[in-house]
Design a protein around this motif. Structure first.
Motif, PDB file in Angstrom:
ATOM      1  N   LEU A  16      22.335 -18.436 -14.008  1.00  0.00           N
ATOM      2  CA  LEU A  16      22.042 -17.234 -13.235  1.00  0.00           C
ATOM      3  C   LEU A  16      20.576 -17.227 -12.814  1.00  0.00           C
ATOM      4  O   LEU A  16      19.673 -17.318 -13.653  1.00  0.00           O
ATOM      5  CB  LEU A  16      22.369 -15.990 -14.058  1.00  0.00           C
ATOM      6  N   VAL A  17      20.365 -17.117 -11.499  1.00  0.00           N
ATOM      7  CA  VAL A  17      19.029 -17.186 -10.914  1.00  0.00           C
ATOM      8  C   VAL A  17      18.788 -15.923 -10.086  1.00  0.00           C
ATOM      9  O   VAL A  17      19.637 -15.551  -9.274  1.00  0.00           O
ATOM     10  CB  VAL A  17      18.904 -18.438 -10.016  1.00  0.00           C
ATOM     11  N   PRO A  18      17.635 -15.258 -10.253  1.00  0.00           N
ATOM     12  CA  PRO A  18      17.390 -13.996  -9.546  1.00  0.00           C
ATOM     13  C   PRO A  18      16.844 -14.197  -8.128  1.00  0.00           C
ATOM     14  O   PRO A  18      15.742 -13.764  -7.793  1.00  0.00           O
ATOM     15  CB  PRO A  18      16.353 -13.305 -10.439  1.00  0.00           C
ATOM     16  N   ASP A  19      17.597 -14.887  -7.295  1.00  0.00           N
ATOM     17  CA  ASP A  19      17.150 -15.147  -5.927  1.00  0.00           C
ATOM     18  C   ASP A  19      17.299 -13.928  -5.035  1.00  0.00           C
ATOM     19  O   ASP A  19      18.261 -13.161  -5.166  1.00  0.00           O
ATOM     20  CB  ASP A  19      17.978 -16.283  -5.311  1.00  0.00           C
ATOM     21  N   ALA A  20      16.382 -13.810  -4.095  1.00  0.00           N
ATOM     22  CA  ALA A  20      16.535 -12.815  -3.036  1.00  0.00           C
ATOM     23  C   ALA A  20      17.383 -13.418  -1.922  1.00  0.00           C
ATOM     24  O   ALA A  20      17.476 -14.642  -1.792  1.00  0.00           O
ATOM     25  CB  ALA A  20      15.171 -12.404  -2.498  1.00  0.00           C
ATOM     26  N   LEU A  21      17.997 -12.574  -1.119  1.00  0.00           N
ATOM     27  CA  LEU A  21      18.813 -13.035   0.000  1.00  0.00           C
ATOM     28  C   LEU A  21      17.939 -13.828   0.965  1.00  0.00           C
ATOM     29  O   LEU A  21      16.868 -13.375   1.360  1.00  0.00           O
ATOM     30  CB  LEU A  21      19.453 -11.844   0.711  1.00  0.00           C
ATOM     31  N   GLY A  22      18.367 -15.022   1.343  1.00  0.00           N
ATOM     32  CA  GLY A  22      17.622 -15.830   2.294  1.00  0.00           C
ATOM     33  C   GLY A  22      16.491 -16.637   1.684  1.00  0.00           C
ATOM     34  O   GLY A  22      15.757 -17.330   2.393  1.00  0.00           O
ATOM     35  N   GLN A  23      16.328 -16.588   0.387  1.00  0.00           N
ATOM     36  CA  GLN A  23      15.245 -17.316  -0.275  1.00  0.00           C
ATOM     37  C   GLN A  23      15.423 -18.822  -0.101  1.00  0.00           C
ATOM     38  O   GLN A  23      16.531 -19.347  -0.254  1.00  0.00           O
ATOM     39  CB  GLN A  23      15.234 -16.949  -1.759  1.00  0.00           C
ATOM     40  N   ILE A  24      14.327 -19.522   0.225  1.00  0.00           N
ATOM     41  CA  ILE A  24      14.417 -20.960   0.480  1.00  0.00           C
ATOM     42  C   ILE A  24      14.767 -21.715  -0.798  1.00  0.00           C
ATOM     43  O   ILE A  24      15.638 -22.577  -0.817  1.00  0.00           O
ATOM     44  CB  ILE A  24      13.098 -21.483   1.066  1.00  0.00           C
ATOM     45  N   THR A  25      14.063 -21.391  -1.868  1.00  0.00           N
ATOM     46  CA  THR A  25      14.342 -22.017  -3.159  1.00  0.00           C
ATOM     47  C   THR A  25      13.960 -21.035  -4.262  1.00  0.00           C
ATOM     48  O   THR A  25      13.179 -20.107  -4.022  1.00  0.00           O
ATOM     49  CB  THR A  25      13.568 -23.345  -3.326  1.00  0.00           C
ATOM     50  N   SER A  26      14.493 -21.236  -5.442  1.00  0.00           N
ATOM     51  CA  SER A  26      14.200 -20.334  -6.555  1.00  0.00           C
ATOM     52  C   SER A  26      12.713 -20.422  -6.912  1.00  0.00           C
ATOM     53  O   SER A  26      12.158 -21.520  -6.991  1.00  0.00           O
ATOM     54  CB  SER A  26      15.044 -20.708  -7.765  1.00  0.00           C
TER      55      SER A  26
END
Length: 238
Positions: free
Chosen positions: A91-101
């Motif tokens: 589980l990674v807390p990425d934002a929408l459209g994020q290029i990479t974590s």
């Protein structure tokens, strides 16, 4: 220590041209054949690299461990993981459209949410790992969520190592790893690990279970060949 090969970049190359070249499902099978201990994919909502259909096909054909990374705040991702049932979900807390974590979970602030979503995956027998920064406080918070493992976000280590400050760069990771082991958490790591910095990282953190490497490994494979590169990375973990 196991090497899980992230094949997202091969999917990026395929998608840039259309069609099915390179074939990412075949790449997963080949990586397994070339010695990878696992395959990692990170499907994003816009499917700009790995597609949801790729995830289903890969699960049906590989025999090695399968790790799916992604943002569990996207219901589409949760549904996919529950359908495919990989060995591990990260589980990674990425934002929408994020290029990479680029950051780990705040396991203190998001404890209740993480506890709830982790239980959803564990209920069907999927091992859960959560992405965290190398902070003892975040490791201790992770224990409260019920996660099986944590994955240490290693970009800061890679930058420090490249700048010639490897002892200072590794120090917070050693402390975080030590605390994780004391608390009974499994330990993964990933992000910007490569042939230059991986061996030292592995030597300093002997309790490491698994590293997930994609971008650097695929870049090296362009020059060195896919099979040879996988073997070179595995050698760094010995």
């Amino acid at each position: 220590m196991k090497l899980s090969v992230n094949i997202n970049k091969l999917a990026t190359l395929r998608n840039s041209r259309g069609g099915n070249n390179p074939d990412v499902v075949k790449a997963a099978v080949d990586a397994q054949r070339f010695g990878a201990d696992g395959i990692t994919v990170h499907p994003r909502p816009d499917e700009r690299h790995i597609r949801y259909s790729d995830v289903r096909e890969i699960k049906n054909i590989i025999t090695t461990e399968f790790n799916i990374e992604g943002n569990s705040q996207e219901q589409k991702f949760v549904d996919l993981v529950l359908e495919v049932q990989p060995h591990q979900v990260t589980l990674v807390p990425d934002a929408l459209g994020q290029i990479t974590s680029n950051h780990g979970w705040d396991t203190v602030r998001h404890k209740d949410y993480l506890k709830e979503i982790i239980a959803v995956f564990q209920k069907v027998g999927i091992r859960v790992s959560i992405f965290v920064d190398p902070l003892v406080e975040m490791v201790e918070g992770a224990t409260e969520t019920g996660t099986d493992r944590i994955e240490l976000y290693t970009e800061a280590y890679a930058h420090g190592f490249a700048a010639g400050n490897r002892e200072a760069a590794i120090a917070p990771y050693v402390a975080a790893a030590k605390r994780a082991t004391e608390l009974g958490l499994g330990l993964n790591a990933g992000h910007d690990l490569d042939l230059h910095n991986l061996k030292y990282f592995a030597q300093q953190i002997p309790t490491l279970d698994e590293v997930s490497i994609g971008h650097a490994l695929i870049c090296d494979a362009i020059y060195l060949g896919f099979e040879n590169t996988i073997q070179l990375y595995k050698r760094q973990l010995q």
